[in-house]
Design an enzyme around this catalytic site. Structure first.
Site, PDB file in Angstrom:
ATOM      1  N   SER A 124       0.836  -1.193   0.000  1.00 17.68           N
ATOM      2  CA  SER A 124       0.000   0.000   0.000  1.00 17.68           C
ATOM      3  C   SER A 124       0.871   1.243   0.000  1.00 17.68           C
ATOM      4  O   SER A 124       1.800   1.365   0.810  1.00 17.68           O
ATOM      5  CB  SER A 124      -0.913   0.004   1.236  1.00 17.68           C
ATOM      6  OG  SER A 124      -1.636   1.208   1.311  1.00 17.68           O
ATOM      7  N   ASP A 125       0.583   2.169  -0.928  1.00 15.45           N
ATOM      8  CA  ASP A 125       1.331   3.421  -1.036  1.00 15.45           C
ATOM      9  C   ASP A 125       0.421   4.602  -0.760  1.00 15.45           C
ATOM     10  O   ASP A 125       0.539   5.648  -1.360  1.00 15.45           O
ATOM     11  CB  ASP A 125       1.953   3.542  -2.426  1.00 15.45           C
ATOM     12  CG  ASP A 125       3.053   4.588  -2.461  1.00 15.45           C
ATOM     13  OD1 ASP A 125       3.533   4.970  -1.383  1.00 15.45           O
ATOM     14  OD2 ASP A 125       3.403   5.031  -3.558  1.00 15.45           O
ATOM     15  N   LYS A 126      -0.535   4.406   0.147  1.00 11.21           N
ATOM     16  CA  LYS A 126      -1.564   5.409   0.400  1.00 11.21           C
ATOM     17  C   LYS A 126      -0.985   6.733   0.886  1.00 11.21           C
ATOM     18  O   LYS A 126      -1.356   7.800   0.434  1.00 11.21           O
ATOM     19  CB  LYS A 126      -2.556   4.852   1.426  1.00 11.21           C
ATOM     20  CG  LYS A 126      -3.622   5.813   1.849  1.00 11.21           C
ATOM     21  CD  LYS A 126      -4.562   6.119   0.684  1.00 11.21           C
ATOM     22  CE  LYS A 126      -5.738   6.948   1.144  1.00 11.21           C
ATOM     23  NZ  LYS A 126      -5.334   8.218   1.723  1.00 11.21           N
ATOM     24  N   THR A 127      -0.072   6.687   1.864  1.00 15.60           N
ATOM     25  CA  THR A 127       0.447   7.908   2.472  1.00 15.60           C
ATOM     26  C   THR A 127       1.915   8.132   2.162  1.00 15.60           C
ATOM     27  O   THR A 127       2.570   8.939   2.809  1.00 15.60           O
ATOM     28  CB  THR A 127       0.263   7.865   4.004  1.00 15.60           C
ATOM     29  OG1 THR A 127       0.954   6.722   4.515  1.00 15.60           O
ATOM     30  CG2 THR A 127      -1.193   7.770   4.368  1.00 15.60           C
ATOM     31  N   GLY A 128       2.437   7.413   1.187  1.00 13.87           N
ATOM     32  CA  GLY A 128       3.845   7.567   0.848  1.00 13.87           C
ATOM     33  C   GLY A 128       4.733   6.541   1.522  1.00 13.87           C
ATOM     34  O   GLY A 128       5.911   6.433   1.202  1.00 13.87           O
TER      35      GLY A 128
END
Length: 355
Positions: free
Chosen positions: A342-346
């Site tokens: 997951s790259d949701k928030t960096g």
């Protein structure tokens, strides 16, 4: 600090790169796209429409119903069942042949109906993208079909409107937009007209409004900078259309099982036929019927139907949660996932899943 750019940075053509519109000032965007404060004239809009083309996305190819039906029979086990049914019918065993063919037809019918529902749902989603837009042309507000929007148009948006194209905001009053479809952010983003750095990621471009997103509060006006397949959602559509089609883990396992089972059944049938004729001295026609009966009985005719029913139930459960599955075997794919990145928030996270 605002980065000043010349009109050479933004060529007004269908090949223009819209990636830096967020870093330019409102004045430079207006000059680059020849967008006066009063909006384009109808003549200018018509000329640009001929150059840029309609503001539409390339729709996914809908499969012909006949081809979709024939695809339901594309399975090695079903091929064996159909072959056994045909041979059984030629030998006059109509009841046995009817059972085999009934299992094949029921399996195909269930898959055809379920995939048809998915096709209809996808068509309904694509039709939601076709909307009207309020534009400023020749100093007057007009309601036009969103497909006729062109770069340089000045679009007016308000609460409840769906953004019809990618626009650079020139006015924003308490404007907040839901961009979850592009960025995954669950909260609406507050918009402004202040330029941001060229390196700003999509989620941080607060002076841009992107096609397909929804205005949840306030009012605003923006200059259209990209339409159709040049929009961010259009780029996603292009990437999706370029994805190679691969078999799901379940289909690969079923195909491997079917191949090995078919080889075993054929070998046993041939061995039985040869043993009866050469060793026991039975008549060839009787042994042929015996071999066919052995092959037909060894085929698990209930397996394709049971597998289709189980997958259809899974698809229906997913549909109740507003997830659309176009092909039945795809519902099983998530069950084979072991790692989710997951790259949701960096920050890249790894979540292990128990299969």
């Amino acid at each position: 600090r605002e980065r000043h750019m010349t009109t050479d940075d933004f060529p007004c053509s269908s090949e223009a790169d819209a990636s830096n519109w967020h870093s330019a000032s409102v004045e430079h965007v207006a000059v680059a796209l020849s967008s006066p404060d009063t909006g384009l004239t109808d003549t200018d809009a018509a000329a640009r429409l001929a150059t840029y083309g309609p503001n539409t996305l390339i729709s996914a190819t809908t499969r012909n119903p006949l081809l979709r039906l024939l695809r339901q029979f594309h399975n090695l086990l079903l091929y064996l069942m159909m072959a056994a049914g045909s041979i059984t019918a030629m030998l006059g065993k109509w009841i046995d042949a009817g059972v085999l063919w009934a299992a094949v037809v029921i399996n195909a019918f269930i898959g055809f109906i379920q995939e048809g529902k998915a096709e209809s749902a996808l068509t309904a989603i694509r039709s939601m993208l076709a909307a009207q837009a309020i534009v400023l042309r020749s100093g007057r507000r007009q309601v036009v079909d969103a497909t006729t929007l062109v770069p340089g148009d000045r679009v007016i948006v308000a609460t409840g409107d769906r953004i019809p194209a990618d626009i650079r905001l020139v006015h924003a009053r308490d404007l907040r937009i839901d961009e979850a479809s592009l960025t995954g952010e669950s909260l609406a983003v507050e918009k402004s007209v202040i330029s941001v750095t060229p390196e700003a990621p999509l989620a941080d471009r607060s002076n841009m409004a992107y096609a397909g997103t929804l205005v949840v509060n306030g009012q605003g006006m923006g200059i259209v900078v990209a339409t159709g397949m040049k929009t961010e959602i259009g780029r996603i559509t292009a990437m999706m259309s370029a994805v190679q089609r691969v078999d799901t883990p379940l289909i690969r396992r079923i195909n491997a099982f079917s191949f090995h089972l078919a080889v075993i059944i054929i070998c046993l049938a041939i061995a039985t036929f040869a043993f009866g004729v050469l060793v026991r001295g039975y008549r060839i026609d009787n042994m042929f019927l015996m071999a066919v009966a052995l092959a037909a009985s060894a085929i698990p005719e209930g397996l394709p139907a049971i597998m289709t029913v189980i997958l259809a139930l899974g698809v229906q459960r997913m549909a109740r949660r507003h997830a659309i599955v176009r092909r039945l075997p795809a519902v099983e794919t998530l069950g084979s996932v072991t790692v989710i990145c997951s790259d949701k928030t960096g920050t890249l996270t790894r979540n292990e899943m128990t299969v």
